[in-house]
Design an enzyme around this catalytic site. Sequence first.
Site, PDB file in Angstrom:
ATOM      1  N   TYR A  47       0.855  -1.194   0.000  1.00 11.97           N
ATOM      2  CA  TYR A  47       0.000   0.000   0.000  1.00 11.97           C
ATOM      3  C   TYR A  47       0.890   1.242   0.000  1.00 11.97           C
ATOM      4  CZ  TYR A  47      -4.993  -0.503   0.042  1.00 11.97           C
ATOM      5  OH  TYR A  47      -6.282  -0.680  -0.362  1.00 11.97           O
ATOM      6  N   GLU A  49      -0.492   4.763  -0.586  1.00 10.34           N
ATOM      7  CA  GLU A  49      -1.294   5.970  -0.854  1.00 10.34           C
ATOM      8  C   GLU A  49      -0.431   7.205  -0.613  1.00 10.34           C
ATOM      9  OE1 GLU A  49      -4.858   5.631   1.478  1.00 10.34           O
ATOM     10  OE2 GLU A  49      -5.695   4.116   0.137  1.00 10.34           O
ATOM     11  N   ASP A 193      -5.507  14.378 -25.312  1.00  5.74           N
ATOM     12  CA  ASP A 193      -5.468  12.962 -24.942  1.00  5.74           C
ATOM     13  C   ASP A 193      -4.736  12.247 -26.068  1.00  5.74           C
ATOM     14  OD1 ASP A 193      -5.968  10.268 -24.635  1.00  5.74           O
ATOM     15  OD2 ASP A 193      -8.060  10.521 -24.057  1.00  5.74           O
ATOM     16  N   THR A 219      -2.714   6.758 -22.306  1.00  2.00           N
ATOM     17  CA  THR A 219      -2.561   5.423 -21.750  1.00  2.00           C
ATOM     18  C   THR A 219      -1.113   5.024 -21.996  1.00  2.00           C
ATOM     19  OG1 THR A 219      -3.268   4.483 -23.848  1.00  2.00           O
ATOM     20  CG2 THR A 219      -4.946   4.688 -22.135  1.00  2.00           C
ATOM     21  N   LYS A 222      -0.717   1.362 -25.476  1.00  3.54           N
ATOM     22  CA  LYS A 222      -0.990   1.314 -26.926  1.00  3.54           C
ATOM     23  C   LYS A 222       0.350   1.464 -27.661  1.00  3.54           C
ATOM     24  CE  LYS A 222      -5.750   2.987 -26.451  1.00  3.54           C
ATOM     25  NZ  LYS A 222      -5.972   3.659 -25.168  1.00  3.54           N
ATOM     26  N   ARG A 228      -0.847  -1.935 -19.066  1.00  7.07           N
ATOM     27  CA  ARG A 228      -2.135  -1.239 -19.131  1.00  7.07           C
ATOM     28  C   ARG A 228      -2.192  -0.173 -18.041  1.00  7.07           C
ATOM     29  NH1 ARG A 228      -6.353  -2.344 -22.096  1.00  7.07           N
ATOM     30  NH2 ARG A 228      -5.117  -3.919 -23.113  1.00  7.07           N
TER      31      ARG A 228
END
Length: 426
Positions: A47, A49, A193, A219, A222, A228
Amino acid sequence: MTRDTAIFDLIQEELQRQRRGLELIASENFTSLQVMQAMGNVMTNKYAEGYPGKRYYGGCEVVDKSEQLAIDRLKDIFNIEYANVQPHSGAQANMAVQAVVLQPGDAILGLDLSMGGHLTHGSPVAFSGKTYQAHHYGVRKEDGLVDYDDMEKKAVEVKPKLIICGASAYSRDWDYARVRAIADKVGALVMADIAHPAGLIAAGLLNSPFDHCHFVTSTTHKTLRGPRGGIIMMKNDFENPWGITTPKGEVRTVSQLIDLSVFPGIQGGPLEHVIAAKAVSFFEILQDDYKVYARQMQSNAQAMSNAFLEKGYDLVSGGTDNHLLLIDLRNKGISGKKAENTLVKADITINKNMVPFDDKSPFITSGIRVGVPALTTRGFKEKEMKQVVHWLDQVLMNTDNDSVIATVRGEINEYMSGFDLYPEMG
Ligand code: DSN
């Protein structure tokens, strides 16, 4: 522990599917083995955060270094001042930027989904269209190119707070300077984008949005050929124009607001294993051979475009500048749905896609989108692209002839066995 053979058998089945077929979905690619290995690592247990150096959990000293490496490498790729590598996806990246710039009900202006845009750019079925007052510009009927005059007219009419450029089914480059000029005229900010063409921009083969757009999202899976995920970038940080301050009364910069928007705004713990894999893919992009790959993608798309044109196919905008083609199948009398369903029987994967001014629904469509990032990674060059178009054409001209489809599938499976994909996996 008992091994979950059901899932591991399915993973093997998926590997065989990927190996034997022609992968032409424009948004897909094959990561390197080291990117994939970095994704399956012990950092998934952690974790974290917060951000490097400012976490809400102990024991983050190692993932701090890994996340910082990802940030630094991404900044190097695009020569920029700010990067956030935590968004779980491109949709989250876009949502985080929109949450900084906009209040519910504010106007936004993006490319229409049916003209090549994206769900997160204001589609009524997505958070962006439900939360904000979404308006759209389109492409020109005569040449399929983005209609900047329409963008300007709409911008003047609706006074958007944010103009979004970028697309998921547009084969041409963008005029980011023009978009910025329109935004400046109406007092809007600009988000590009670049999820699709990011790899070509990284290699300097397409216009760069960074000098003109306040925010750039992408992203990573691609054309960038990473795991991903999503990323948010800015060439230059700037003081927020909304006067938002820290608890101590200091005016926050926009990068601080974006960090807060990603976490705790819309996400919890970052996927540090995926961030490690993003760092590996950024390392790969910084090597010279990535430029060779990117140039090959562009040449392959052009070779494919020429081969389709020779066979009488109607390409939206007449060709391509990037890694994909949008093909209007109306002159061939086949719907996008029929094409997709038939091609998959020959182990060719593409997706049906609306074309501008489509008269069919998004479930049927008049077109297909094809892209070359994955096959270029497999080692395909211009010569192989001609062969690919030959197979697509054979199937599309024989959609009701199972014997032709089976023959094509056999030829493809045989051919693909000559192009390695993860040989280390047996
Ligand atoms: N679904 C992606 C694509 O195929 O282009 C965009 O998010």
